[in-house]
Motif scaffolding. Structure first.
Motif, PDB file in Angstrom:
ATOM      1  N   VAL A  29       0.839  -1.200   0.000  1.00 58.33           N
ATOM      2  CA  VAL A  29       0.000   0.000   0.000  1.00 58.33           C
ATOM      3  C   VAL A  29       0.875   1.252   0.000  1.00 58.33           C
ATOM      4  O   VAL A  29       0.585   2.220  -0.714  1.00 58.33           O
ATOM      5  N   GLY A  30       1.937   1.254   0.777  1.00 54.90           N
ATOM      6  CA  GLY A  30       2.853   2.387   0.776  1.00 54.90           C
ATOM      7  C   GLY A  30       3.493   2.603  -0.577  1.00 54.90           C
ATOM      8  O   GLY A  30       3.635   3.745  -1.038  1.00 54.90           O
ATOM      9  N   PHE A  31       3.867   1.516  -1.235  1.00 51.37           N
ATOM     10  CA  PHE A  31       4.447   1.622  -2.575  1.00 51.37           C
ATOM     11  C   PHE A  31       3.419   2.175  -3.561  1.00 51.37           C
ATOM     12  O   PHE A  31       3.738   3.046  -4.381  1.00 51.37           O
ATOM     13  N   ALA A  32       2.177   1.697  -3.468  1.00 51.01           N
ATOM     14  CA  ALA A  32       1.120   2.185  -4.359  1.00 51.01           C
ATOM     15  C   ALA A  32       0.848   3.667  -4.114  1.00 51.01           C
ATOM     16  O   ALA A  32       0.632   4.430  -5.067  1.00 51.01           O
ATOM     17  N   ASP A  33       0.857   4.086  -2.858  1.00 51.56           N
ATOM     18  CA  ASP A  33       0.669   5.505  -2.548  1.00 51.56           C
ATOM     19  C   ASP A  33       1.777   6.350  -3.166  1.00 51.56           C
ATOM     20  O   ASP A  33       1.512   7.417  -3.729  1.00 51.56           O
ATOM     21  N   ALA A  44       5.467  15.920  -2.502  1.00 51.31           N
ATOM     22  CA  ALA A  44       4.375  14.971  -2.266  1.00 51.31           C
ATOM     23  C   ALA A  44       4.920  13.569  -2.018  1.00 51.31           C
ATOM     24  O   ALA A  44       4.440  12.856  -1.127  1.00 51.31           O
ATOM     25  N   VAL A  45       5.916  13.183  -2.786  1.00 54.88           N
ATOM     26  CA  VAL A  45       6.537  11.868  -2.593  1.00 54.88           C
ATOM     27  C   VAL A  45       7.202  11.803  -1.229  1.00 54.88           C
ATOM     28  O   VAL A  45       7.103  10.790  -0.520  1.00 54.88           O
ATOM     29  N   VAL A  51       4.952   9.564   5.914  1.00 54.74           N
ATOM     30  CA  VAL A  51       3.773   9.014   6.569  1.00 54.74           C
ATOM     31  C   VAL A  51       3.775   7.494   6.496  1.00 54.74           C
ATOM     32  O   VAL A  51       3.406   6.813   7.453  1.00 54.74           O
ATOM     33  N   ASP A  52       4.213   6.949   5.368  1.00 54.54           N
ATOM     34  CA  ASP A  52       4.253   5.499   5.213  1.00 54.54           C
ATOM     35  C   ASP A  52       5.232   4.863   6.201  1.00 54.54           C
ATOM     36  O   ASP A  52       4.950   3.813   6.779  1.00 54.54           O
ATOM     37  N   SER A  53       6.374   5.504   6.402  1.00 54.45           N
ATOM     38  CA  SER A  53       7.346   4.943   7.362  1.00 54.45           C
ATOM     39  C   SER A  53       6.805   4.965   8.772  1.00 54.45           C
ATOM     40  O   SER A  53       7.082   4.067   9.574  1.00 54.45           O
ATOM     41  N   ILE A  54       6.003   5.955   9.102  1.00 54.08           N
ATOM     42  CA  ILE A  54       5.375   6.002  10.432  1.00 54.08           C
ATOM     43  C   ILE A  54       4.300   4.931  10.538  1.00 54.08           C
ATOM     44  O   ILE A  54       4.158   4.284  11.571  1.00 54.08           O
TER      45      ILE A  54
END
Length: 57
Positions: A29-33, A44-45, A51-54
């Motif tokens: 999901v993080g990769f898709a985001d 943005a990236v 946020v994904d790492s958190i």
């Protein structure tokens, strides 16, 4: 002293396998985001990656 195992390998596998699957899905999901916002810009990236790492924690 008698050595006693608290859990069998089968019980541990029953607990570990869903956790591994959940972590793989969270990474996906993080990769898709990141891919979805990649054409917006660097900031943005960076924000999505932060946020994904958190969220993975």
């Amino acid at each position: 002293m008698e050595s006693r195992e608290w859990f069998t390998n089968q019980q541990l596998n029953a607990l570990i396998i869903p956790l591994v699957i959940e972590q793989l899905l969270a990474i996906t999901v993080g990769f898709a985001d990141t891919v979805m916002v990649s054409n917006v810009g660097e900031s943005a990236v960076s924000a999505v990656s932060l946020v994904d790492s958190i969220n993975i924690l």
